[in-house]
Design an enzyme around this catalytic site. Structure first.
Site, PDB file in Angstrom:
ATOM      1  N   GLN A   7       0.850  -1.198   0.000  1.00 45.85           N
ATOM      2  CA  GLN A   7       0.000   0.000   0.000  1.00 45.85           C
ATOM      3  C   GLN A   7       0.880   1.240   0.000  1.00 45.85           C
ATOM      4  O   GLN A   7       1.845   1.329   0.752  1.00 45.85           O
ATOM      5  CB  GLN A   7      -0.857  -0.016   1.264  1.00 45.85           C
ATOM      6  N   ARG A  45       0.748   5.813  -0.870  1.00 44.02           N
ATOM      7  CA  ARG A  45       0.113   7.026  -1.372  1.00 44.02           C
ATOM      8  C   ARG A  45       1.175   8.050  -1.760  1.00 44.02           C
ATOM      9  O   ARG A  45       0.865   9.206  -2.022  1.00 44.02           O
ATOM     10  CB  ARG A  45      -0.829   7.628  -0.326  1.00 44.02           C
ATOM     11  N   HIS A  85      10.896   5.316  -3.849  1.00 48.84           N
ATOM     12  CA  HIS A  85      12.305   5.570  -4.124  1.00 48.84           C
ATOM     13  C   HIS A  85      13.106   4.300  -3.859  1.00 48.84           C
ATOM     14  O   HIS A  85      12.543   3.220  -3.706  1.00 48.84           O
ATOM     15  CB  HIS A  85      12.778   6.751  -3.276  1.00 48.84           C
ATOM     16  N   GLY A 129       3.854  -0.881   7.455  1.00 54.25           N
ATOM     17  CA  GLY A 129       4.953  -0.044   7.932  1.00 54.25           C
ATOM     18  C   GLY A 129       4.770   0.379   9.374  1.00 54.25           C
ATOM     19  O   GLY A 129       3.744   0.107  10.006  1.00 54.25           O
ATOM     20  N   ARG A 130       5.769   1.076   9.908  1.00 50.64           N
ATOM     21  CA  ARG A 130       5.744   1.476  11.319  1.00 50.64           C
ATOM     22  C   ARG A 130       4.706   2.551  11.595  1.00 50.64           C
ATOM     23  O   ARG A 130       4.184   2.660  12.692  1.00 50.64           O
ATOM     24  CB  ARG A 130       7.138   1.964  11.748  1.00 50.64           C
ATOM     25  N   ASP A 131       4.403   3.380  10.609  1.00 50.25           N
ATOM     26  CA  ASP A 131       3.393   4.438  10.785  1.00 50.25           C
ATOM     27  C   ASP A 131       2.386   4.343   9.647  1.00 50.25           C
ATOM     28  O   ASP A 131       2.118   5.321   8.958  1.00 50.25           O
ATOM     29  CB  ASP A 131       4.060   5.810  10.822  1.00 50.25           C
ATOM     30  N   VAL A 141     -14.444  38.241  -1.756  1.00 48.45           N
ATOM     31  CA  VAL A 141     -14.769  36.817  -1.855  1.00 48.45           C
ATOM     32  C   VAL A 141     -16.134  36.535  -1.254  1.00 48.45           C
ATOM     33  O   VAL A 141     -16.929  35.744  -1.779  1.00 48.45           O
ATOM     34  CB  VAL A 141     -13.677  35.971  -1.157  1.00 48.45           C
ATOM     35  N   ARG A 142     -16.441  37.194  -0.145  1.00 49.77           N
ATOM     36  CA  ARG A 142     -17.739  37.002   0.520  1.00 49.77           C
ATOM     37  C   ARG A 142     -18.906  37.418  -0.387  1.00 49.77           C
ATOM     38  O   ARG A 142     -19.995  36.874  -0.297  1.00 49.77           O
ATOM     39  CB  ARG A 142     -17.786  37.803   1.825  1.00 49.77           C
ATOM     40  N   LYS A 199     -16.208  51.123   9.772  1.00 44.63           N
ATOM     41  CA  LYS A 199     -17.546  50.588   9.512  1.00 44.63           C
ATOM     42  C   LYS A 199     -18.371  50.408  10.796  1.00 44.63           C
ATOM     43  O   LYS A 199     -19.554  50.094  10.730  1.00 44.63           O
ATOM     44  CB  LYS A 199     -17.451  49.236   8.801  1.00 44.63           C
TER      45      LYS A 199
END
Length: 559
Positions: free
Chosen positions: A185, A187, A191, A279-281, A424-425, A503
């Site tokens: 497995q 993600r 290497h 694996g270990r983690d 943005v709002r 304001k």
């Protein structure tokens, strides 16, 4: 027993024609990943999304209500308003965002889970820095349970030759007479250390390798799927001929550590593997708010080994592989002699080398893999960057951002987009309120747009309040998948912000007219270690912008 859950073609065709008269639920990316693996049999023995009985049993005992080993809740969450229109016994069409109907769900359960209990029991924490916890707590508050029946297979246009179902995989292995299969497995790009580890595992059992990377949802900030799969293909030449099967897995990871490792083992058993590297983690999400790893290093190995006999799969636990300069070889850390020197390159160091264009040690990776990664991470002067301001209302973020935009455009010739909080709002986040969930959604939208700008080599200057540390970390992860992220804390004091409030927002907040106002009725979580900290009351906006330009030059992003 492996179970595919598709209707026969004739029945599926009739069901698709009848879908227009049925209620629908539109699935997000995680839910589509879960549905695909349910339908293909990768989640056998599950036959659908969990009802309350199975859900409660899995959360508490790692088993379904009938006692079958299964460690992860597989649930279909929806919003309250969606659930209100549904009733037990109905057939519901499960669709993607384009409206394609993929399955029918026969509703057996509609229930409201205790999400904090789920997070605590499944992930072992309520810390929102854990991506699985954050995901559980932000998702829909009603779960739908029931059997699913597939109407058609998921449409994929990438790596179609590598998308092998459990049934197809078992047939492939049987045709070649492979009877000892080691599943791996991953993600991340692989290497030299990973190749050495997997070759040792193959030799240990005299078996073949199922290289089974996740291409569904991984952790924010991971290297993108396309780059990773190109790296995996390049690596195949470094294994013995006809000894490796590369297949991609559309799994949505939860980063649940030991529970996830057990889940991964069950999935690989369904694909025909009988050995599994842990694996270990394994599937660890990193560190918690106090800087400690969420999971103990050997916890995943111990849990999977505890259930190995019941699973019918042999666990191959391995220590991390490191390079021994004296031996000119990779060896497990538990084989190091006392005082023996060793070298390693962390993921953070690798990303630094790639971003800076600095040399990567020859002993670490293969030239063809490095070349693929270099193409994905261009030289600094061609790389995108998000400058992400955070601070109280009135701190000076927007003014400094405007000065910074002008300075970059005047001197550097880079493409710059300003994503101001107020603007943005009015546009991208129109309709959102100021609850914690809506504020988080606002930051996620800004971060997504910024990440796309950065992906195409541009500069995004973002100037929201961004009061929550977890949201800022999520924004960083999204952007750093494509380029640089510079967090700028405009630390102007509350007193100064309130005094310059043209304001009258602070006065309205203190009188109770404005609810959820940061610094008054809502908290502001100041960054502990921003890339830059500027006091908006100490210098002019132009001078403060100039300090950010110096930082950009320091990273070689502008000249």
């Amino acid at each position: 027993m492996l179970k595919e859950l598709y209707l026969p073609e004739g029945e599926a065709l009739e069901a698709r024609r009848a879908c227009g008269a049925l209620p629908s639920v539109v699935l997000d990316h995680r839910q589509l990943c879960d549905l695909e693996l349910l339908l293909d049999g990768a989640f056998s023995p599950l036959e659908g999304f969990m009802g309350q009985g199975d859900y409660d049993a899995v959360v508490e005992t790692l088993r379904l209500s009938d006692g079958t080993l299964w460690p992860m809740p597989i649930t279909l969450d929806v919003a309250e308003d969606v659930a209100a229109s549904l009733s037990v016994g109905q057939d519901v069409v499960l669709r993607d965002v384009q409206g394609t109907a993929y399955a029918l769900l026969t509703l057996s359960d509609i229930f409201r889970p205790d999400k904090e209990r789920e997070a605590s029991r499944v992930y072992g924490t309520l810390d929102r820095r854990h991506p699985g916890v954050a995901d559980v707590l932000r998702r829909g508050h009603v779960y739908l349970g029931g059997r699913v029946r597939g109407l058609q297979r998921m449409a994929h246009y990438d790596f179609t030759d590598l998308r092998t179902t459990p049934r197809e995989m078992r047939a492939y292995l049987a045709e070649r007479g492979w009877d000892r299969i080691v599943a791996f497995q991953t993600r991340n790009p692989l290497h030299r250390a990973h190749v050495e580890l997997t070759r040792r595992a193959m030799e240990a059992v005299d078996g073949k390798l199922l290289l089974h990377p996740v291409v569904g949802r991984t952790k924010d900030g991971d290297i993108d799927t396309y780059t990773r799969v190109r790296c995996y293909r390049a690596l195949l030449a470094h294994y013995p001929a006809e000894a490796v099967k590369l297949s991609v897995l559309p799994l949505a990871m939860r980063m649940a550590g030991r529970r996830e490792a057990l889940w991964h083992a069950i999935i690989r058993k369904n694909f025909g593997a009988n050995h599994f590297i842990v694996g270990r983690d394994h599937a660890g999400p990193g560190k918690d708010a106090s800087g400690r790893p969420f999971y103990e290093p050997l916890a995943a190995q111990a849990l999977v080994q505890a259930y190995a006999d019941e699973l019918g799969i042999t666990v191959l636990p391995f220590a991390p592989m490191v390079y021994s300069p004296a031996r000119h070889a990779y060896i497990p850390t538990d084989e190091l002699q006392p005082g023996e020197a060793m070298n390693d390159v962390s993921g953070t160091e690798l990303r630094r080398h790639l971003r800076e264009g600095s040399p990567i040690p020859e002993w670490f990776t293969y030239p063809e893999v490095e070349a693929i990664l270099r193409r994905r991470f261009p030289r600094p002067e061609n790389r995108g960057c998000a400058i992400f301001f955070t601070g109280l209302s009135g701190a000076g973020k927007s003014t400094i951002a405007q000065a910074l935009r002008a300075a970059i455009l005047e001197n550097a010739g880079r493409q710059v987009t300003l994503l101001d909080g107020d603007e943005v709002r009015k546009t991208l986040s129109a309709g959102l309120g100021f609850s914690r969930a809506d504020r988080s959604a606002n930051i996620l939208r800004i971060a997504y747009v910024a990440s796309e700008i950065v992906r195409h080599g541009g500069f995004a200057i973002c100037a929201p309040i961004a009061p929550y540390a977890a949201d800022r970390e999520a924004a960083r992860a999204l952007v750093e998948a494509h380029g640089d992220f510079i967090e700028v804390h405009v630390s102007t004091s509350l007193e100064v912000c309130e005094a310059r409030d043209t304001k009258g927002l602070y006065a309205q907040a203190r009188s109770g007219v404005l609810k959820h106002f940061t610094g008054v009725s809502d908290p502001y979580e100041a960054p502990e270690a921003p890339d830059l900290r500027l006091d908006g009351a100490e210098e002019t906006p132009a001078d403060l912008a100039a300090r950010i330009v110096v930082a950009l030059r320091g990273r070689q992003l502008i000249v």
